[in-house]
Design a protein around this motif. Structure first.
Motif, PDB file in Angstrom:
ATOM      1  N   GLU A 124     -35.061  24.807  25.545  1.00 30.46           N
ATOM      2  CA  GLU A 124     -35.577  24.454  24.213  1.00 30.46           C
ATOM      3  C   GLU A 124     -35.286  25.552  23.206  1.00 30.46           C
ATOM      4  OE1 GLU A 124     -39.298  21.861  26.037  1.00 30.46           O
ATOM      5  OE2 GLU A 124     -39.664  23.843  25.182  1.00 30.46           O
ATOM      6  N   GLU A 125     -35.310  26.804  23.685  1.00 26.28           N
ATOM      7  CA  GLU A 125     -35.151  27.932  22.761  1.00 26.28           C
ATOM      8  C   GLU A 125     -33.707  28.427  22.659  1.00 26.28           C
ATOM      9  OE1 GLU A 125     -37.898  31.029  23.585  1.00 26.28           O
ATOM     10  OE2 GLU A 125     -39.612  29.807  22.996  1.00 26.28           O
ATOM     11  N   SER A 126     -32.790  27.788  23.357  1.00 31.22           N
ATOM     12  CA  SER A 126     -31.405  28.279  23.280  1.00 31.22           C
ATOM     13  C   SER A 126     -30.448  27.153  22.883  1.00 31.22           C
ATOM     14  CB  SER A 126     -30.981  28.897  24.599  1.00 31.22           C
ATOM     15  OG  SER A 126     -31.167  27.992  25.670  1.00 31.22           O
ATOM     16  N   ASN A 150     -36.202  34.996  23.163  1.00 27.19           N
ATOM     17  CA  ASN A 150     -36.069  34.837  21.711  1.00 27.19           C
ATOM     18  C   ASN A 150     -37.303  35.265  20.922  1.00 27.19           C
ATOM     19  OD1 ASN A 150     -33.384  33.521  21.652  1.00 27.19           O
ATOM     20  ND2 ASN A 150     -34.444  32.025  22.921  1.00 27.19           N
ATOM     21  N   TYR A 158     -23.427  22.004  17.477  1.00 26.08           N
ATOM     22  CA  TYR A 158     -24.103  23.259  17.141  1.00 26.08           C
ATOM     23  C   TYR A 158     -23.080  24.266  16.648  1.00 26.08           C
ATOM     24  CZ  TYR A 158     -28.685  22.198  19.102  1.00 26.08           C
ATOM     25  OH  TYR A 158     -29.919  21.677  19.339  1.00 26.08           O
ATOM     26  N   PHE A 178     -26.151  29.530  21.988  1.00 30.34           N
ATOM     27  CA  PHE A 178     -27.401  30.279  21.978  1.00 30.34           C
ATOM     28  C   PHE A 178     -28.142  30.203  20.651  1.00 30.34           C
ATOM     29  CE2 PHE A 178     -24.629  32.986  24.822  1.00 30.34           C
ATOM     30  CZ  PHE A 178     -24.987  32.299  25.953  1.00 30.34           C
ATOM     31  N   GLY A 179     -27.701  29.335  19.746  1.00 32.66           N
ATOM     32  CA  GLY A 179     -28.502  29.104  18.553  1.00 32.66           C
ATOM     33  C   GLY A 179     -28.343  30.111  17.434  1.00 32.66           C
ATOM     34  N   ALA A 180     -27.753  31.281  17.674  1.00 31.39           N
ATOM     35  CA  ALA A 180     -27.561  32.219  16.574  1.00 31.39           C
ATOM     36  C   ALA A 180     -26.309  31.791  15.806  1.00 31.39           C
ATOM     37  CB  ALA A 180     -27.385  33.629  17.118  1.00 31.39           C
ATOM     38  N   ALA A 181     -26.495  31.534  14.527  1.00 33.28           N
ATOM     39  CA  ALA A 181     -25.423  30.908  13.755  1.00 33.28           C
ATOM     40  C   ALA A 181     -24.245  31.857  13.539  1.00 33.28           C
ATOM     41  CB  ALA A 181     -25.980  30.463  12.420  1.00 33.28           C
ATOM     42  N   ASN A 182     -23.053  31.271  13.473  1.00 33.43           N
ATOM     43  CA  ASN A 182     -21.839  32.031  13.189  1.00 33.43           C
ATOM     44  C   ASN A 182     -21.659  32.053  11.669  1.00 33.43           C
ATOM     45  OD1 ASN A 182     -19.032  32.379  12.489  1.00 33.43           O
ATOM     46  ND2 ASN A 182     -18.582  32.202  14.667  1.00 33.43           N
ATOM     47  N   VAL A 183     -21.765  33.259  11.106  1.00 36.05           N
ATOM     48  CA  VAL A 183     -21.776  33.406   9.646  1.00 36.05           C
ATOM     49  C   VAL A 183     -20.490  32.878   9.021  1.00 36.05           C
ATOM     50  CG1 VAL A 183     -21.934  35.066   7.764  1.00 36.05           C
ATOM     51  CG2 VAL A 183     -23.243  35.438   9.854  1.00 36.05           C
ATOM     52  N   ALA A 186     -20.347  29.067   9.157  1.00 40.80           N
ATOM     53  CA  ALA A 186     -21.335  28.434   8.264  1.00 40.80           C
ATOM     54  C   ALA A 186     -20.836  28.481   6.823  1.00 40.80           C
ATOM     55  CB  ALA A 186     -22.680  29.137   8.402  1.00 40.80           C
ATOM     56  N   ASP A 213     -19.621  25.361   4.411  1.00 39.41           N
ATOM     57  CA  ASP A 213     -20.267  25.201   3.118  1.00 39.41           C
ATOM     58  C   ASP A 213     -19.206  25.067   2.007  1.00 39.41           C
ATOM     59  OD1 ASP A 213     -22.733  25.024   1.774  1.00 39.41           O
ATOM     60  OD2 ASP A 213     -22.317  26.983   0.880  1.00 39.41           O
ATOM     61  N   ARG A 216     -17.440  21.633   1.718  1.00 30.73           N
ATOM     62  CA  ARG A 216     -18.182  20.414   1.317  1.00 30.73           C
ATOM     63  C   ARG A 216     -17.503  19.700   0.165  1.00 30.73           C
ATOM     64  NH1 ARG A 216     -24.322  22.598   1.586  1.00 30.73           N
ATOM     65  NH2 ARG A 216     -24.589  21.326  -0.258  1.00 30.73           N
ATOM     66  N   PHE A 228     -21.398  18.671   7.512  1.00 35.19           N
ATOM     67  CA  PHE A 228     -21.884  19.183   8.796  1.00 35.19           C
ATOM     68  C   PHE A 228     -23.108  18.364   9.183  1.00 35.19           C
ATOM     69  CE2 PHE A 228     -24.498  22.351  11.204  1.00 35.19           C
ATOM     70  CZ  PHE A 228     -23.753  22.236  12.372  1.00 35.19           C
TER      71      PHE A 228
END
Lengths: 439, 140
Positions: free
Chosen positions: A50-52, A81, A289, A293-298, A301, A305, A308, A314
């Motif tokens: 759930e957290e990853s 986390n 995703y 592991f949920g940490a966004a790739n700057v 992203a 953006d 768009r 996205f």
């Protein structure tokens, strides 16, 4: 106690995980259960998922009712986390802290982050075996510590074991070089594990050949068990979309890891959309995703953006169990993969099953190229330059606009060779214990 | 519920944290403006330090060395956040603090310590999936 054969299957990534390898794991245990085996799965606690990776409850519902899932604690820092529990040096010097913490893995099993799971896995495997004797143990990587229960049960109780590598432990499938983590201890452990394995599985022949070269004496047990597509509630064989004339919709579905050539893809998309009237009003919908592991790739992203304004949206993750619904809203799919001759990916099979045009945006030397070579609905970029990608996208757009219902059906029929069960059935038959399997 | 996001690069969009009710609010603390959400845009350090950082960011080795110094981007974000009264006010009321990226983690860690000392039971998470799971637990 049942007289049916008993499989112990170890997989860090198992439903409801959303990680990439989870579909192969699910398909394997379900195939064994359907073939009349009792199946026990060793995996990680739900909270960790759930957290990853996030969770997919619809996928979890696809687990065969005869499969017993045993969740074992895994005290792995990459999945801790809650920042308030971190020591200050982890928050301040994340990279140095990670390096200093490695010994906790290495003294148990030479795999960063996951090696420390070994004692828990061994204890759990023994508990399961004593309660219900295991006939066959399969571990699926990665992580490779998943091989431990099979090796351990073989050593202690003579249980047959299979290592499902999928990809590789020492080989970086993207660069073709040895991983930086492939220290001598990894080589020693790999030999030790393979020496007792009944079979060692890989997803494609390029990876198998690499391993044969490393361990020539063990070639006889190394097999290709290719990935395939799984069909859940919504069928993958989707029809040609009536609204395609109003604006084509291309789709990318999958985790957008750092290896995915997202930036050249978006640039190629922009060029194609600006120069090709077929792509006027078209859209590129990106599902999945942003990073593991949920940490966004700057970088990604920001690139999404910026894109768009060129019709890129996205859409976030989509449940695999309902993925057919998502394909139904598309006219073509984009197979964007990291570079490497050993890279196949699982989604190439699923994309093929839809029958819609697939535009391959990856290095032509990838193993995925071989999969789609005979496809009647595939277009590949010559290189990863934005201009070549734009050309491929334009060609796919022409194909998407002209594909008839019968051509779509023909492409879908061609892809049935990649159905997952066709890959697994022969192995299950070969691995059945000598006593008969009742259904 | 008030969620404060410590993200120097402004990593936030609608899919990051689905809003549960109209009472929920999100504040992003960042060095850059962020669309469609309340953002506290911090003053990014300029001058010599910024030039040194830019020069050292050109190679991987220099980038890693930079992380050991006070010019590390996580440290610079922490300093800028500490200096801003709006951040202190937002954190004082926060139910959840999220660091979606590496360089927000140190500021979130210090926030967790400060809030703990003040007797607040604020949850502090790394990454959006963990934050979403925390919200599920808080609202259960």
């Amino acid at each position: 106690m049942s007289d049916r054969p008993h499989l112990l299957y170890t997989a860090w990534s198992f439903p409801p995980s959303r990680a990439g390898g989870v579909y192969r794991a699910l398909a394997t245990v379900n195939a064994f259960a359907e073939a009349g085996w009792d199946v026990t799965v060793l995996t990680v606690p739900r909270r960790l998922l759930e957290e990853s990776t996030g969770t997919d409850e619809l996928l979890e519902a696809r687990i065969h009712p005869g499969v017993d899932v045993v969740r074992i604690d895994a005290d792995v820092p990459a999945f801790q986390n809650d920042i308030s529990t971190w020591p200050r040096r982890r928050a301040r010097h994340a990279e140095v802290w990670k390096l200093m913490d490695l010994w906790r893995d290495m003294i148990r099993f030479p795999e960063p982050n996951y090696g420390r799971w070994r004692p828990e896995l061994e204890r759990a495997a023994e508990r399961v075996h004593r309660a219900h004797p295991v006939d066959l143990a399969i571990g699926t990587a990665n992580p490779h510590v998943d091989f431990i229960p099979g090796w351990f049960l073989h050593r202690r109780f003579g249980v047959a074991h299979v290592m499902d590598y999928r990809d590789a432990w020492q080989l970086d499938v993207f660069s073709g070089r040895k991983q930086i983590t492939a220290i001598p201890a990894v080589g020693r452990w790999e030999r030790r594990l393979m020496a007792t394995a009944a079979e060692v599985w890989f997803v494609n022949d390029a990876i198998r050949e690499w391993h044969v070269a490393q361990h020539p004496g063990l070639a006889d047990r190394m097999r290709v068990v290719a990935n395939g597509y799984d069909e859940y509630d919504a069928p993958l064989g989707v029809p040609v979309r009536d609204e395609r004339e109003e604006g084509l919709v291309f789709g990318y579905i999958g985790t957008i890891s750092s290896k995915v050539p997202l930036v050249p893809l978006l640039e190629g998309w922009r060029l194609a959309r600006e120069s090709n009237p077929d792509l006027a009003g078209s859209r590129l919908a990106v599902y999945g995703y942003l990073g593991h592991f949920g940490a966004a790739n700057v970088e990604f992203a920001e690139a999404l953006d910026r894109a768009r304004m060129h019709g890129v949206t996205f859409e976030g993750p989509v449940s695999k169990a309902m993925i057919g619904e998502t394909y139904r809203s598309l006219d073509a799919v984009v197979l964007a993969l990291g570079t490497g001759r050993y890279v196949t990916s699982g989604k190439v099979f699923e994309y093929a099953a839809t029958g819609m045009p697939v535009v391959s945006v990856h290095d032509p030397s990838n193993a995925a190229t071989e999969v789609l070579r005979e496809s009647p609905a595939s277009v590949a970029t010559r290189s990863l330059s934005p201009q070549d990608i734009a050309e491929a996208i334009s060609a796919a757009a022409r194909l998407a606009l002209s594909q008839t219902a019968s051509q779509r059906a023909e492409a879908q029929a061609w892809a049935t060779q990649f159905e997952r069960s066709r890959q697994l059935t022969p192995r299950i038959a070969a691995l059945a214990p000598e006593r008969s399997v009742s259904g | 519920m008030l969620v404060v996001i410590m993200s120097p690069n402004g990593l936030f969009d609608e899919a990051s944290l689905p809003r549960r009710s109209t009472d929920d609010s999100v504040v992003v603390v960042s060095f850059v403006p962020v669309d469609d959400v309340t953002a506290i845009v911090l003053h990014r350090p300029t001058g010599l330090s910024e030039r040194v950082v830019r020069a050292m960011s050109r190679t991987a080795v220099a980038r890693e060395m930079l992380r050991l110094t006070p010019l590390d981007s996580g440290v610079r974000f922490l300093r800028a956040a500490r200096r801003d009264a709006r951040v202190r006010r937002a954190l004082a009321d926060a139910d959840l603090v999220v660091a979606p990226e590496r360089d927000g983690a140190l500021a979130a860690w210090h926030a967790a310590r400060a809030l703990g000392r003040a007797g607040r039971n604020t949850v502090t998470m790394f990454g959006y999936p963990a934050a979403r799971a925390a919200i599920d637990r808080i609202t259960a």
